[in-house]
Design an enzyme around this catalytic site. Structure first.
Site, mmCIF file in Angstrom:
data_model
loop_
_atom_site.group_PDB
_atom_site.id
_atom_site.type_symbol
_atom_site.label_atom_id
_atom_site.label_comp_id
_atom_site.label_asym_id
_atom_site.label_seq_id
_atom_site.Cartn_x
_atom_site.Cartn_y
_atom_site.Cartn_z
ATOM 1 N N SER A 78 6.501 -1.606 10.756
ATOM 2 C CA SER A 78 5.445 -1.146 9.864
ATOM 3 C C SER A 78 5.545 0.360 9.701
ATOM 4 O O SER A 78 6.217 1.049 10.466
ATOM 5 C CB SER A 78 4.062 -1.500 10.422
ATOM 6 O OG SER A 78 3.770 -0.725 11.570
ATOM 7 N N LYS A 79 4.866 0.861 8.678
ATOM 8 C CA LYS A 79 4.835 2.306 8.457
ATOM 9 C C LYS A 79 4.155 3.001 9.623
ATOM 10 O O LYS A 79 4.561 4.085 10.044
ATOM 11 C CB LYS A 79 4.123 2.612 7.145
ATOM 12 C CG LYS A 79 4.823 2.027 5.927
ATOM 13 C CD LYS A 79 3.893 1.914 4.727
ATOM 14 C CE LYS A 79 4.529 1.103 3.612
ATOM 15 N NZ LYS A 79 3.581 0.815 2.525
ATOM 16 N N GLN A 80 3.096 2.357 10.154
ATOM 17 C CA GLN A 80 2.379 2.952 11.279
ATOM 18 C C GLN A 80 3.269 3.065 12.517
ATOM 19 O O GLN A 80 3.105 3.972 13.333
ATOM 20 C CB GLN A 80 1.137 2.119 11.613
ATOM 21 C CG GLN A 80 0.019 2.202 10.578
ATOM 22 C CD GLN A 80 0.293 1.351 9.334
ATOM 23 O OE1 GLN A 80 1.184 0.485 9.361
ATOM 24 N NE2 GLN A 80 -0.446 1.591 8.262
ATOM 25 N N SER B 207 0.854 -1.187 0.000
ATOM 26 C CA SER B 207 0.000 0.000 0.000
ATOM 27 C C SER B 207 0.892 1.239 0.000
ATOM 28 O O SER B 207 1.954 1.238 0.639
ATOM 29 C CB SER B 207 -0.914 0.009 1.229
ATOM 30 O OG SER B 207 -0.142 0.020 2.417
ATOM 31 N N HIS C 22 6.423 3.614 12.401
ATOM 32 C CA HIS C 22 7.551 4.479 12.024
ATOM 33 C C HIS C 22 8.833 3.693 11.735
ATOM 34 O O HIS C 22 9.936 4.098 12.141
ATOM 35 C CB HIS C 22 7.801 5.535 13.110
ATOM 36 C CG HIS C 22 6.565 6.276 13.527
ATOM 37 N ND1 HIS C 22 5.889 7.129 12.659
ATOM 38 C CD2 HIS C 22 5.851 6.274 14.679
ATOM 39 C CE1 HIS C 22 4.836 7.638 13.286
ATOM 40 N NE2 HIS C 22 4.773 7.127 14.496
#
Length: 296
Positions: free
Chosen positions: A230-232, A13, A234
């Site tokens: 994860s991107k969430q 994504s 960081h």
């Protein structure tokens, strides 16, 4: 290498740049496909505009390229496939397999976090409602090529899950099944964080009459606090200056035991070695803390 009918994919994504956890999923799916002489496709899962980062999709593709992970065919963008999703959603509706729901997240949380079917017989219609699948043929377990037989909680398997959100956005489970089926994906190789939704996707495959792919869920790279990279959370983006070292660390994480001298080699040399030595049986079954160091 003989050409096979195997087709795999990587489907990030565009909510930020690729990180080490993303690389594990990309490499695992790439090597599994290429080792069998198969095709490897890339799909950008841009279903949720509020979560997207401008320019992230192009950055993801450039990063894959720089890491030697070259895909076949054209990149598929989910944002361009809405008419296809709506077509099949309408077909399910005509068959009586869907219904409208106006339950809030708070209401579902009050019910214990699993939607209790409150709107099943309310015959709602019109805009502003979510559309749910009538889960009359739940799937409780499936076979994972790495992990064996996987069972999920009964309540989760039987939940009438959302196919289209109340804000009009299509849900992940609907889009991913249609996309994988239309692309001829024969095996889905992805992170173990997506194990539970697999039973929902299998149920959709069966309702839509599509051949089911095989499944292989890879271990997750965890941070020191036990949360997945994860991107969430960081996670730092993949280095563009230390590609060889990062690839070597990814191969080691996947249990492939690359020789130490390979760490300084180019992406192409490392991937050539990896394909010659690829062993699915060597992949660890458990997620673990990564020792990958970010490089500026």
């Amino acid at each position: 290498m003989p050409i096979s009918s195997y087709t795999g994919r990587f489907a990030p994504s565009p909510s930020g740049p690729l990180h080490f956890g993303s690389l594990i999923a990309a490499m695992g799916s790439y090597l599994q496909a290429r080792a069998q002489g198969g095709r490897w496709l890339v799909r950008i899962e841009d279903l949720d505009p509020p979560r997207e980062v401008p320019g992230a999709a192009d950055l993801i593709l450039r990063t894959l390229d720089s890491y030697g992970l070259h895909w076949d065919g054209e990149v598929v963008y989910q944002s361009r496939r809405h008419p296809r999703y709506q077509q099949l959603l309408d077909e399910l509706g005509i068959r009586g397999m869907t219904y409208h729901c106006d339950c809030s997240r708070a209401r579902i949380q009050e019910a214990g976090g699993i939607y209790p079917g409150h709107c099943r017989s309310r015959d709602l219609s019109g805009a502003g409602h979510a559309i749910r699948l009538r889960m009359d043929q739940p799937v409780y377990e499936f076979d994972d090529r790495l992990l064996g037989r996987i069972s999920v909680p009964i309540a989760l398997a039987e939940e009438d899950f959302i196919l289209k959100r109340r804000d009009g956005l299509f849900a992940y489970n609907l889009a991913v099944v249609i996309d994988d089926a239309d692309s001829g994906i024969t095996e889905v190789v992805r992170g173990a964080d997506l194990i539970e939704p697999t039973v929902r996707q299998i149920a959709l495959y069966r309702l839509l009459g599509y051949p089911e792919p095989g499944w292989l869920h890879l271990p997750l790279a965890l941070q020191s606090d036990g949360r997945k990279l994860s991107k969430q959370n960081h996670a730092p983006p993949l280095s563009q200056q230390h590609i060889g070292q990062t690839l070597w660390q990814a191969l080691a994480f996947l249990g492939q035991c690359p020789p130490a001298e390979l760490a300084g080699a180019s992406a192409d040399i490392q991937l050539t070695w990896a394909l010659q030595h690829w062993s699915m049986r060597s992949i660890p079954h458990r997620s673990s803390e990564t020792t990958h160091a970010s490089h500026s």
